[in-house]
Motif scaffolding. Structure first.
Motif, short mmCIF file in Angstrom:
data_model
loop_
_atom_site.label_atom_id
_atom_site.label_comp_id
_atom_site.label_asym_id
_atom_site.label_seq_id
_atom_site.Cartn_x
_atom_site.Cartn_y
_atom_site.Cartn_z
N LEU A 86 65.63 -80.09 -32.94
CA LEU A 86 64.69 -79.89 -31.83
C LEU A 86 63.31 -79.62 -32.40
O LEU A 86 63.15 -78.76 -33.27
CB LEU A 86 65.12 -78.68 -30.98
CG LEU A 86 64.09 -78.19 -29.96
CD1 LEU A 86 63.85 -79.23 -28.87
CD2 LEU A 86 64.53 -76.86 -29.35
N ILE A 87 62.32 -80.35 -31.92
CA ILE A 87 60.93 -80.11 -32.30
C ILE A 87 60.18 -79.63 -31.06
O ILE A 87 59.89 -80.40 -30.15
CB ILE A 87 60.28 -81.37 -32.90
CG1 ILE A 87 61.05 -81.82 -34.14
CG2 ILE A 87 58.81 -81.10 -33.25
CD1 ILE A 87 60.58 -83.12 -34.73
N ASN A 88 59.90 -78.32 -31.02
CA ASN A 88 59.15 -77.72 -29.92
C ASN A 88 57.66 -77.92 -30.17
O ASN A 88 57.02 -77.11 -30.83
CB ASN A 88 59.48 -76.22 -29.83
CG ASN A 88 60.77 -75.93 -29.11
OD1 ASN A 88 61.02 -76.46 -28.03
ND2 ASN A 88 61.60 -75.08 -29.70
N GLY A 120 63.38 -74.28 -24.78
CA GLY A 120 63.92 -75.34 -25.61
C GLY A 120 65.03 -74.84 -26.52
O GLY A 120 66.10 -75.46 -26.63
N VAL A 121 64.79 -73.71 -27.15
CA VAL A 121 65.81 -73.13 -28.05
C VAL A 121 67.06 -72.75 -27.27
O VAL A 121 68.19 -73.05 -27.69
CB VAL A 121 65.24 -71.91 -28.79
CG1 VAL A 121 66.34 -71.15 -29.52
CG2 VAL A 121 64.16 -72.35 -29.78
N ALA A 122 66.89 -72.12 -26.12
CA ALA A 122 68.04 -71.69 -25.32
C ALA A 122 68.89 -72.88 -24.90
O ALA A 122 70.13 -72.79 -24.86
CB ALA A 122 67.57 -70.91 -24.09
N ALA A 123 68.24 -74.00 -24.59
CA ALA A 123 68.98 -75.17 -24.13
C ALA A 123 69.77 -75.85 -25.24
O ALA A 123 70.89 -76.33 -25.02
CB ALA A 123 68.01 -76.16 -23.49
N VAL A 124 69.20 -75.89 -26.45
CA VAL A 124 69.82 -76.66 -27.52
C VAL A 124 70.74 -75.83 -28.42
O VAL A 124 71.62 -76.37 -29.10
CB VAL A 124 68.74 -77.35 -28.38
CG1 VAL A 124 68.12 -76.38 -29.39
CG2 VAL A 124 69.28 -78.58 -29.09
N LEU A 125 70.55 -74.52 -28.42
CA LEU A 125 71.24 -73.68 -29.40
C LEU A 125 72.77 -73.74 -29.32
O LEU A 125 73.43 -73.78 -30.37
CB LEU A 125 70.77 -72.23 -29.28
CG LEU A 125 71.10 -71.32 -30.46
CD1 LEU A 125 70.63 -71.92 -31.78
CD2 LEU A 125 70.47 -69.94 -30.26
#
Length: 246
Positions: A86-88, A120-125
């Protein structure tokens, strides 16, 4: 690490650093998931990537909305079965002097620059933890280290991104093998400056704009460097300044 066939989500992919990074990674064989709010721009980028033989998926999403980020990851999993990176990248920079009380702009920066990264982190983690590998790249700034005129709120958001990245690294890398990198550019020739409405700030920054800035492609190369290190290596921070910037 070879990024060939890796599935990479990039937010803010419709222009600037996000667009350049998508082109770079797709050229190197990655499958890129392009996300932003501007559908036309994303579709143009997708067409360019596919013309060059790359693979791309467009998913419209607003990083400030948790549901949108969950949808982004869900559509990626539906299409490709997994997510590796993931690139935020999505961000705003409407600089203003605090006394102007442009509180709506402050809130937008907090929502996009900080909450967007968290969403973003919460969705992909969960997917990365399940895989016990992956990489999260957050775009911070040299503003995390040094204040500049009109940047009180913006600098604060980038400090938050930098420190959140370090916290993520310490929690995730040893336990799950998930690398985390904070990319910290100085002045980059993107359209971020176009969001500034404070004329006094624009006047103050006029001299800086005369220098040769970094290009988005420079940041894309730095991201590629961080992503392609051996699994034993975590690039914590990449601090990149234009040669002429003090």
């Amino acid at each position: 690490m070879d990024i060939k066939d890796k599935v990479i989500i990039i937010t803010g992919a419709s222009s600037g650093i996000g667009e350049a990074t998508a082109l770079k990674l797709a050229t190197e064989g990655a499958t890129v998931v392009l996300s932003a709010r501007r559908k036309d721009k994303l579709n143009e980028l997708k067409k360019t990537i596919e013309t060059k033989g790359g693979k791309a998926l467009v998913v419209i999403a607003d990083v400030t909305k948790k549901a949108d980020m969950e949808k982004l990851v869900a559509k990626t999993l539906e299409e490709y079965g997994t997510v590796h990176i993931l690139i935020n990248n999505a961000g705003l920079m409407p600089l203003s002097f605090v006394e102007k009380l442009k509180t709506d702009e402050w809130e937008k920066m907090v929502d996009v620059n900080i909450k967007g990264v968290l969403n973003g982190v919460a969705a992909v983690l969960p997917t990365l933890i399940k895989n016990k590998q992956g990489h999260i790249v957050n775009i911070s700034s040299t503003a995390a280290y040094q204040y500049f005129p009109g940047g009180a709120v913006y600098c604060a958001t980038k400090v938050a991104v930098k420190m959140f990245s370090e916290g993520l690294r310490q929690e995730l890398a040893p336990k799950y093998g998930i690398c985390v990198t904070s990319i910290e550019p100085g002045a980059v020739a993107t359209d971020l400056m176009n969001t500034i409405t404070d004329e006094d700030v624009l006047d103050t920054l006029a001299e800086m704009q005369k220098m040769t800035m970094l290009e988005p492609e420079d940041i894309a190369e730095a991201i590629y460097y961080a992503l392609t290190q051996p699994s034993r290596v975590n690039i914590n921070d990449v601090y990149i300044m234009p040669t002429e910037q003090q």
